[in-house]
Design an enzyme around this catalytic site. Sequence first.
Site, PDB file in Angstrom:
ATOM      1  N   SER A 161      43.850  60.172  12.383  1.00 18.79           N
ATOM      2  CA  SER A 161      44.397  61.071  13.397  1.00 18.79           C
ATOM      3  C   SER A 161      45.570  60.375  14.058  1.00 18.79           C
ATOM      4  O   SER A 161      45.649  59.137  14.069  1.00 18.79           O
ATOM      5  CB  SER A 161      43.332  61.401  14.443  1.00 18.79           C
ATOM      6  OG  SER A 161      43.902  62.018  15.573  1.00 18.79           O
ATOM      7  N   TYR A 208      36.528  58.676  20.337  1.00 15.44           N
ATOM      8  CA  TYR A 208      37.144  59.292  19.154  1.00 15.44           C
ATOM      9  C   TYR A 208      38.378  58.498  18.738  1.00 15.44           C
ATOM     10  O   TYR A 208      38.553  58.164  17.559  1.00 15.44           O
ATOM     11  CB  TYR A 208      37.529  60.738  19.457  1.00 15.44           C
ATOM     12  CG  TYR A 208      38.236  61.430  18.314  1.00 15.44           C
ATOM     13  CD1 TYR A 208      37.533  61.836  17.184  1.00 15.44           C
ATOM     14  CD2 TYR A 208      39.597  61.677  18.365  1.00 15.44           C
ATOM     15  CE1 TYR A 208      38.171  62.461  16.129  1.00 15.44           C
ATOM     16  CE2 TYR A 208      40.249  62.310  17.317  1.00 15.44           C
ATOM     17  CZ  TYR A 208      39.531  62.703  16.201  1.00 15.44           C
ATOM     18  OH  TYR A 208      40.178  63.314  15.160  1.00 15.44           O
TER      19      TYR A 208
END
Length: 278
Positions: A143, A156
């Site tokens: 990401s 995350y």
Amino acid sequence: MSRSRAHDLTGRVVVITGGARGIGRATAERLAAAGCTVVLGDLDGALAATVAAEIGRGAVAAELDVTSAESWREFLAATAEAGPPSALVNNAGIMPIGSILKEPDEVTRAIVDVNLHGVIHGTKAVVPGMVERGRGHVVNVASAVGRLAVADGATYSASKFAVVGLSEALRSELRPVGVDVSVVLPTVVQTELSAGVPAATGVKPVTADDVARVIEGVLRRPRAEVWVPRWSQAIVKTTGALPRFAQEAVARAMGADQVFRNADAAQRQAYEDRARRT
């Protein structure tokens, strides 16, 4: 990694985790159309089987809990009919967001287990066969927050930073034995995982198929690191060369430092409930 010659994907067997939804499904559809035999693994085995049937073209699927080494062994045995994997797309991931000070311990463990340990288990399960055959390709879907941390996404972001680091180390380890390793870093993708999360100013949200197209391109021409959209990498690299106060000013101006904090809780409710039960 050589980019001088495009690889033909016809006949390649590609394992895709999280293959029943979002980026995983879009990747499976695109690679199957390119001539690959796709092998879908997903915690929702029934949905994965339905998707494989819809894709056709020899696609197979089975239930897979990426956090379990035993589940990986069972999954590979159940899908062995497809043939030995020539590529592995580690795509499965979860993204519960919110203040880490309020994040339940079991949610913290789940994020790290799925997003990081899932990649490690997949690599250990699939790559030894590639090494024996002297060729293969691992594509890890990370990401943009694996390079640029964002408030209210600490665990995350940490898990995706770890995937980027793991990918870089694996690349050095596996290149001499003929196995490529790539990492793909999307910004906000229009899937259930990012429901309610706004894009930073000037950064258009991308679709699952946009990411799938990049994954296909990376499998054809191996590259170490690719962002989606590709131009976003230049922004991060350019601002990364600035002093810290200037980096923070740019992030504030784009709203990039608040995208998780400004997420619409109502729009995220269904996903958050499912992800936190993982």
